[in-house]
Design an enzyme around this catalytic site. Sequence first.
Site, PDB file in Angstrom:
ATOM      1  N   GLU A 171     -75.875 -23.024  80.943  1.00 16.30           N
ATOM      2  CA  GLU A 171     -77.212 -23.093  81.523  1.00 16.30           C
ATOM      3  C   GLU A 171     -78.183 -23.254  80.363  1.00 16.30           C
ATOM      4  O   GLU A 171     -78.512 -22.280  79.672  1.00 16.30           O
ATOM      5  CB  GLU A 171     -77.510 -21.832  82.334  1.00 16.30           C
ATOM      6  CG  GLU A 171     -76.588 -21.618  83.517  1.00 16.30           C
ATOM      7  CD  GLU A 171     -76.633 -22.731  84.534  1.00 16.30           C
ATOM      8  OE1 GLU A 171     -77.665 -23.441  84.592  1.00 16.30           O
ATOM      9  OE2 GLU A 171     -75.654 -22.910  85.265  1.00 16.30           O
ATOM     10  N   CYS A 221     -86.846 -21.768  81.361  1.00 11.31           N
ATOM     11  CA  CYS A 221     -86.083 -23.001  81.133  1.00 11.31           C
ATOM     12  C   CYS A 221     -86.458 -24.108  82.111  1.00 11.31           C
ATOM     13  O   CYS A 221     -86.292 -25.295  81.800  1.00 11.31           O
ATOM     14  CB  CYS A 221     -84.587 -22.713  81.210  1.00 11.31           C
ATOM     15  SG  CYS A 221     -84.056 -21.986  82.783  1.00 11.31           S
TER      16      CYS A 221
END
Length: 508
Positions: free
Chosen positions: A217, A252
């Site tokens: 991720e 993110c």
Amino acid sequence: MCLSKQNNIADSVARVTDTFKSGKTLPLAYRKKQITAVRALFTENAEAIYDAVYKDLHKSRTETFLAEIQININDCDKHLNSIDDWAAPRYHNTDVINLPAVTATQPEPMGVALIVACWNYPFALLAGPLIACIAAGCTAVIKTASEEHANASMALWCELLPQYLDNEAYVIVSGGADALEGLLEQRYDVIFATGSPGLGRMVHKAATKHLTKTVLELGGKSPVYVHRDCNLTIGARRIMWGACAFNNGQTCVRPDHLFIDSTIADSFIANLKKEAKAMFGEDAQKGNTYNRMAKSKGHFERVANILKTDAKYVVYGGNSDAADWYIAPTILDFGTDAEAFHNSAAMQGEIFGPIIPILRVDTPEVAYKSILSREKPLSLYGFTNNKKIQTEMLKLPAGTTQFNDVVSHVLNPDAPFGGVGNSGMGAYHGQAGFDNFSHMKTVMVNWSANDLAARYPPYSAMDKRLLRLVFREWPDTMINVLNNPAKVFIVGAALAAGAAYYMHFMKR
């Protein structure tokens, strides 16, 4: 207590490996007990979590409740409610040549996991993959995030996790790059890592030694296209929240840069300024609703240098205070100067701070071209209800795509979340996380009754014709019928009745 020395790391990996091989984590009752313990960790230590996250990131209690505590409680509840279904065999149709065999996919734990956490959501980004790991039946070594960025939160993890989870199955390890390098020298069955693309490459390279599965991720520059039919007020409010308010832009999937239709650009930027003042006040630094940057000198200076380098394009904010870890919510307006926009400091990498660079565009195709020229983003956002534009944007590669909002898609526990290419591989949240910590083992149970003689040599002409008949792609409707005993009985009975009718009446 966290481990950090190499000999302790090796011993810990060996211990959780032995625990997995013992079969201790296989029963669903054990997994549920551990997930319930994770839930209790959050419900019983909320005040300590509020304090730790505030020390590290100056987050408000409300944001910490939503993004660090309740999201994990919800995740535990989701897994507890769903684990029986997820862990059950998943049945499939059987082909004609194998009938009446039963075919299924049986999820089985991958084995020993390494989970590498990240600092920007110090509790959610460790707990999320850990809960999925436990649900799948794996054991785990958990690497804390950087103490430089989130020291108080990581110290609290090291204190709490051993108190709540089975220490023979789950071990937490602290330390910096040296500890991570030591961990990556060990062998695992699956590695889950959250961080930068650079971290992803490091992990993936180490995993190749043992052909270990990796779930990465990562991040990247998540673009936003704002079309002329956008709701100016709501669109600006949501973008300002996602880009600057939520964790001070250290997310993110934050909206990293904007392409705004030129016909509404002035109005939209005015609304962005208005929303910034409404959320943070005239001076965000003096208010109590604005978060701060992580307490990392290198990280802070990198973002502050963007403000200095691109100062001529600042139309809102632009100031910083290193002593307070403060970066003002900032808007950079490059007008229609695409060259200046793309060459700016703000566009050279993921910003990961409260800065919004804007390029005014006459057509959405200008935005598409820019997006396609860069690495595949973790998220792609479009503010429009135009179906044609939505269709075109769905053709653009991205980990996730969201229309008319930002960031909130990660809150949906039923929606898989993950990147593609430079922004990651694999996904988690809900069943996707369970599946990525599992091996989907195909199981077929055959009977002696289906021993087709034609499959064995020598092959007669009749054998060959029969094999050609059964070993081909049959229509799904036919396969569905053949795999349903009740339907087979009904069809068989109908055929038998038809044959009897024919023999009785038509032959007379």
